[in-house]
Design an enzyme around this catalytic site. Structure first.
Site, PDB file in Angstrom:
ATOM      1  N   GLU A 103      -1.043  -2.809 -13.891  1.00  0.00           N
ATOM      2  CA  GLU A 103      -0.946  -1.344 -14.039  1.00  0.00           C
ATOM      3  C   GLU A 103      -1.520  -0.740 -12.771  1.00  0.00           C
ATOM      4  OE1 GLU A 103       0.589   0.015 -16.385  1.00  0.00           O
ATOM      5  OE2 GLU A 103       0.709  -1.589 -17.858  1.00  0.00           O
ATOM      6  N   CYS A 141      -5.707   7.275 -12.917  1.00  0.00           N
ATOM      7  CA  CYS A 141      -4.337   6.977 -12.479  1.00  0.00           C
ATOM      8  C   CYS A 141      -3.377   8.024 -13.026  1.00  0.00           C
ATOM      9  CB  CYS A 141      -3.925   5.595 -12.956  1.00  0.00           C
ATOM     10  SG  CYS A 141      -4.195   5.377 -14.710  1.00  0.00           S
TER      11      CYS A 141
HETATM   12  P1  TAP Z   1      -8.956  -1.325  -6.568  1.00  0.00           P
HETATM   13  O1  TAP Z   1      -9.631  -0.969  -5.319  1.00  0.00           O
HETATM   14  O2  TAP Z   1      -7.567  -1.861  -6.511  1.00  0.00           O
HETATM   15  O3  TAP Z   1      -9.892  -2.331  -7.346  1.00  0.00           O
HETATM   16  C1  TAP Z   1      -9.515  -2.842  -8.592  1.00  0.00           C
HETATM   17  C2  TAP Z   1     -10.138  -4.209  -8.756  1.00  0.00           C
HETATM   18  O4  TAP Z   1      -9.541  -5.120  -7.836  1.00  0.00           O
HETATM   19  C3  TAP Z   1     -11.632  -4.237  -8.493  1.00  0.00           C
HETATM   20  O5  TAP Z   1     -12.243  -5.092  -9.438  1.00  0.00           O
HETATM   21  C4  TAP Z   1     -11.703  -4.839  -7.085  1.00  0.00           C
HETATM   22  O6  TAP Z   1     -12.919  -5.479  -6.806  1.00  0.00           O
HETATM   23  C5  TAP Z   1     -10.572  -5.844  -7.178  1.00  0.00           C
HETATM   24  N1  TAP Z   1     -10.087  -6.379  -5.901  1.00  0.00           N
HETATM   25  C6  TAP Z   1     -10.058  -5.781  -4.707  1.00  0.00           C
HETATM   26  N2  TAP Z   1      -9.525  -6.615  -3.783  1.00  0.00           N
HETATM   27  C7  TAP Z   1      -9.228  -7.766  -4.423  1.00  0.00           C
HETATM   28  C8  TAP Z   1      -8.662  -9.016  -4.035  1.00  0.00           C
HETATM   29  N3  TAP Z   1      -8.289  -9.277  -2.787  1.00  0.00           N
HETATM   30  N4  TAP Z   1      -8.491  -9.959  -4.966  1.00  0.00           N
HETATM   31  C9  TAP Z   1      -8.841  -9.746  -6.258  1.00  0.00           C
HETATM   32  N5  TAP Z   1      -9.397  -8.596  -6.673  1.00  0.00           N
HETATM   33  C10 TAP Z   1      -9.578  -7.616  -5.777  1.00  0.00           C
HETATM   34  O7  TAP Z   1      -8.898  -0.042  -7.586  1.00  0.00           O
HETATM   35  P2  TAP Z   1     -10.079   0.925  -8.026  1.00  0.00           P
HETATM   36  O8  TAP Z   1     -10.502   1.735  -6.839  1.00  0.00           O
HETATM   37  O9  TAP Z   1     -11.121   0.196  -8.786  1.00  0.00           O
HETATM   38  O10 TAP Z   1      -9.291   1.845  -9.054  1.00  0.00           O
HETATM   39  C11 TAP Z   1      -8.469   2.863  -8.609  1.00  0.00           C
HETATM   40  C12 TAP Z   1      -7.008   2.465  -8.649  1.00  0.00           C
HETATM   41  O11 TAP Z   1      -6.697   1.931  -9.942  1.00  0.00           O
HETATM   42  C13 TAP Z   1      -6.098   3.638  -8.466  1.00  0.00           C
HETATM   43  O12 TAP Z   1      -5.030   3.277  -7.635  1.00  0.00           O
HETATM   44  C14 TAP Z   1      -5.603   3.918  -9.886  1.00  0.00           C
HETATM   45  O13 TAP Z   1      -4.377   4.590  -9.961  1.00  0.00           O
HETATM   46  C15 TAP Z   1      -5.541   2.547 -10.460  1.00  0.00           C
HETATM   47  N6  TAP Z   1      -5.599   2.586 -11.924  1.00  0.00           N
HETATM   48  C16 TAP Z   1      -4.437   2.435 -12.619  1.00  0.00           C
HETATM   49  C17 TAP Z   1      -4.459   2.503 -14.010  1.00  0.00           C
HETATM   50  C18 TAP Z   1      -3.176   2.317 -14.760  1.00  0.00           C
HETATM   51  S1  TAP Z   1      -3.260   1.989 -16.338  1.00  0.00           S
HETATM   52  N7  TAP Z   1      -2.024   2.411 -14.180  1.00  0.00           N
HETATM   53  C19 TAP Z   1      -5.646   2.742 -14.684  1.00  0.00           C
HETATM   54  C20 TAP Z   1      -6.813   2.888 -13.941  1.00  0.00           C
HETATM   55  C21 TAP Z   1      -6.782   2.799 -12.558  1.00  0.00           C
HETATM   56  P3  TAP Z   1     -14.095  -4.724  -6.000  1.00  0.00           P
HETATM   57  O14 TAP Z   1     -14.513  -3.575  -6.860  1.00  0.00           O
HETATM   58  O15 TAP Z   1     -15.132  -5.770  -5.875  1.00  0.00           O
HETATM   59  O16 TAP Z   1     -13.511  -4.272  -4.710  1.00  0.00           O
END
Ligand code: TAP
Length: 534
Positions: A291, A325
């Site tokens: 997602e 999101c």
């Molecule tokens: P990200 O920066 O993508 O981080 C999400 C997760 O991925 C974190 O646990 C992060 O760890 C991890 N991660 C980063 N690089 C990685 C890698 N190379 N390998 C494996 N894992 C890795 O997102 P965020 O800032 O937490 O959340 C915001 C984003 O989430 C927005 O784009 C939002 O739209 C999206 N979102 C979407 C939804 C739905 S349902 N569509 C819901 C909520 C959020 P670290 O924290 O340690 O970097």
């Protein structure tokens, strides 16, 4: 424990409203605020194979709305820890998948009950962790309970999704069975650190997979609470494992590990596509249930009730500081009503309270980290150069506020529809307003995006609404939703997910086709009288 014959949403705040007073809700929350100081600032290990694992290095998480408040000291896992967690999960798989549906759902129902008993405490801890205000944090805890209850209900109700098929020729007995894949990696975002983590993790586990979970590094506390609750609820060792640490260090090895068969991810498009590409490059055949982001459009037609539209856009764009999101991020308003709409939106946005999670009147929460703050300042500067900032655009200067990342909700006009401010996801309290001369133009512009997560329309004309439903390209579609134009979905009633670059599977969380994604089909045939396949 009994199976249940229907599912009902938890709805804590709504139930108090229906009872005529929110006072008991606020009292319980205030009591919880007093009690969480015992939990905050603690030390948190990894959980591997049912054991707490200490690490040499750790990282400190502080509250985004008060840098003096330490949320906790968390173990920094290494690649070796991630590999050990996968190994534990792989070993636990063979027994876990054989457990009956009833035995598995009993664990998750027990967990749901434990969360219910601690809902105020968890909501308050979440506020300290990511700044979410009390009503939104409670809605998130409710959503986590809903995921657990709904997935238990679905699995039981559908009897594990198996079915007896036709007897195509006499004596040829056939069934369809759905089976788990093995080990799932589960990687979660900061903005719904409890509900999304609970939903994805329970989706993987309840269907018979085992899992290694990695929460966002800014929000590992509520992840710990859930893993501890699962352990208290009787989950066998190794079935669920928790590794904390940076995405690159402990997340990446999960993606690459040959024993990780499937992945559940919620987060940015960049990381989600990276996981999918890595699976493809390594020739992994299991699912990547991802997602991703959104750039959620709302259309306000010339028949709209402007007050409803203003309310929906204000809460859709600015609650939890737009760090959703599903946040409303671009609004296409009919040119005949745009002045009235903008004037009212600016006035009401100006009235919104920016503040810490503890305050009852906070709507706009602090930003999660320094990158988000820097991004906010950059886009506001660009908006000043290329458009007109109608309200907001700066950090909040208020000596009453603790030392945290408080910024003003921002409304921007005079930005071209294809400007980066109106096309890229920002995840901030920032919305752009664009004039359109017709509903068709609004729909064309709303659809002109790589993302397609949530969309809204405000119109009092049934034909317009039907036209919009027929043409809008979006996973979630809301009409005249004044409590929020695009955010705030309920499990079962509003399954949550996106099209295009907003999601990879088209089957939504909290909906009837979610769990099956964690399983693969096996078609079984027995010929003759030795017995039917199971
Ligand atoms: P990200 O920066 O993508 O981080 C999400 C997760 O991925 C974190 O646990 C992060 O760890 C991890 N991660 C980063 N690089 C990685 C890698 N190379 N390998 C494996 N894992 C890795 O997102 P965020 O800032 O937490 O959340 C915001 C984003 O989430 C927005 O784009 C939002 O739209 C999206 N979102 C979407 C939804 C739905 S349902 N569509 C819901 C909520 C959020 P670290 O924290 O340690 O970097």
């Amino acid at each position: 424990m009994m199976t249940r014959d229907k599912f009902e949403n938890e709805l804590t705040v709504q139930s108090h409203k229906d009872d005529g007073s929110l006072d008991p809700f606020h009292e319980s929350y205030e009591e919880a605020l007093d009690s969480i100081s015992e939990t905050l600032g603690g030390e948190y290990p990894l959980w591997i194979d049912g054991q707490a694992v200490e690490t040499k290095e750790s990282f400190t998480v502080t509250s985004p709305g008060d840098f003096d408040q330490v949320v906790g000291e968390f173990a920094s896992g290494t690649k070796d820890d991630a590999v050990a967690a996968v190994s534990a999960a792989a070993t636990a798989f063979s027994e876990w998948k054989e457990l009956s549906i009833k035995d598995r759902t009993e664990i998750f129902r027990t967990a749901a009950d434990k969360i219910r008993q601690r809902k105020y405490e968890i909501a308050a801890l979440m506020g300290a962790e990511n700044g979410k205000n009390r009503t939104e944090a409670m809605a998130e805890v409710d959503e986590a309970i809903d995921f657990l209850e709904y997935y238990c209900y679905s699995l039981e109700h559908e009897d594990g999704f198996g079915s007896t098929l036709t007897e195509p020729t006499p004596g040829q007995y056939c069934v369809s069975d759905l089976q788990p894949y093995g080990v799932f990696g589960v990687v979660t975002p900061f903005n719904f650190p409890f509900a999304i983590l609970v939903g994805m993790t329970s989706g993987a586990l309840i269907t018979g997979n085992t899992a290694v979970v990695k929460p966002a590094s800014t929000t590992p506390l509520t992840a710990h609470l859930f893993i501890e609750i699962l352990i208290e609820s009787g989950i066998p060792d190794g079935v669920v494992n928790l590794v904390t640490g940076s995405g690159r260090t402990v997340g990446q090895p999960l993606i690459e590990h040959e024993d990780v068969s499937g992945f559940a991810f919620t987060g940015s498009r960049e990381v989600g596509l990276h996981i999918q590409n890595t699976f493809d490059e390594l020739g992994k055949r299991g699912p990547v249930i991802a997602e991703l982001g959104g750039k959620n459009p709302v259309i306000v037609t010339d028949t709209a009730d402007i007050s409803k539209a203003v309310s929906g856009v204000k809460f859709g764009a600015f609650s939890f500081s737009g760090q959703k999101c599903s946040a409303t991020s671009r609004v296409y308003v009919h040119e005949d009503v745009i002045d009235e709409f903008t004037e009212q939106l600016v006035a009401e946005t100006d009235e919104l309270t920016v503040g810490p999670f503890e305050n009852q009147d906070t709507v706009v929460s602090p930003l999660i980290d320094d990158d988000a703050l820097e991004q906010y300042n950059n886009i506001c500067e660009l908006a000043q150069e290329d458009g007109t900032v109608q309200v907001g655009g700066t950090e909040v200067e208020d000596e009453e506020l603790p030392d945290g990342r408080y910024v003003e909700p921002t409304v921007v006009a005079d930005i071209p529809h294809d400007h980066e401010l109106a096309t890229e996801e920002h995840f901030l309290p920032f919305v752009t307003i664009h004039p359109v001369s017709s509903l068709d133009e609004g729909i064309t512009k709303a659809n002109d995006s790589d993302y397609a997560l949530c969309a809204g329309v405000f119109s009092e004309d049934e034909d317009e609404i039907n036209t919009w439903f027929g043409q809008i390209k979006s996973g979630m579609c809301y009409v005249n939703r004044q409590q929020s134009a695009t955010t705030g979905a309920l499990v079962q009633a509003q399954p949550f997910g996106g099209w295009k670059f907003s999601g990879t599977t088209g089957k939504f969380a909290g909906g009837p086709w979610y769990l099956q994604q964690f399983m693969r089909q096996q078609s079984r045939t027995v010929v003759g009288d030795v017995g039917s396949p199971e």
